[in-house]
Design a protein around this motif. Sequence first.
Motif, mmCIF file in Angstrom:
data_model
loop_
_atom_site.group_PDB
_atom_site.id
_atom_site.type_symbol
_atom_site.label_atom_id
_atom_site.label_comp_id
_atom_site.label_asym_id
_atom_site.label_seq_id
_atom_site.Cartn_x
_atom_site.Cartn_y
_atom_site.Cartn_z
ATOM 1 N N ASP A 142 6.620 -69.214 47.231
ATOM 2 C CA ASP A 142 5.192 -68.908 47.132
ATOM 3 C C ASP A 142 4.659 -69.529 45.845
ATOM 4 O O ASP A 142 5.071 -69.154 44.733
ATOM 5 N N ARG A 143 3.726 -70.473 45.963
ATOM 6 C CA ARG A 143 3.234 -71.201 44.804
ATOM 7 C C ARG A 143 2.384 -70.339 43.871
ATOM 8 O O ARG A 143 1.956 -70.811 42.813
ATOM 9 N N VAL A 146 3.499 -70.355 40.181
ATOM 10 C CA VAL A 146 3.006 -71.300 39.171
ATOM 11 C C VAL A 146 1.817 -70.702 38.424
ATOM 12 O O VAL A 146 1.737 -70.763 37.189
#
Length: 256
Positions: A142-143, A146
């Motif tokens: 799951d980005r 970031v």
Amino acid sequence: MKHKTVDISEKPLVLATALDGTFLGGTDEARRKYYDWINANRHAVGLIFVTGRDPGFVSELSRRKGVPKPDYVVGDVGTTIAFSDDRHILNPIAELEAEIVEKWDDSSARVQAALRSIPGLRLQGTAFRQRVSYDMDPDKFDRRAVDIIEDMGLDALISDNKFFDVLPKGVSKGPSLLRLLAHLGVKNDRVLVAGDTMNDHSMLTMGLPSVVVAGAEPALLEAVEKLDTVHVAKEEGVGGIAEATLRNNYFNKCAA
């Protein structure tokens, strides 16, 4: 016992190389020939390992028969800057690490807590210093991770589509290598930088003579394709480093 650092400032070649896939990559014959050449020319060749690996791994590696011992190591994806002594033990250089330690601010526990519920990340089992690193499953990742890390005032680095590193803001292989080279008084034209993945990007785009070995991460190849200072090798691993050593005339310079 006090151990002395090695003066590499006047050596014709200072090789600053990544390990996995680069200095440790290529055929057995290519590794043997290039390692033998380095070992036979240590009066003329300085060696810096620039790696995501931890100090324990590098110390054990340099004890292996035939693998040249590095003079210096930029490890832990740039968060360790150290010299290697005659016992193959890495000794952090406190004055070069001070800013890194300050930026990290002992963030390991809060990083792990913040990412605990993020799918696709598995904490690596190594002992961390000023970083936290995960193995990443790109299909589950799951980005949002970031954004979470950036909101914490830290940097997130994804490389080879399978590693997720959390680093102090502005710290990576490139800035730490530059800091070390300046500290040692090594001139840019004596350096050859070598790498193969996106965690090498920051050191390959500093304007120093560089080589990306064959089989490198596609995203890295795309990022360096217009850079005149970067040679994209036809050979894999250490064979690509040897190719760049020949191309930049370092073999002759070291023999002079």
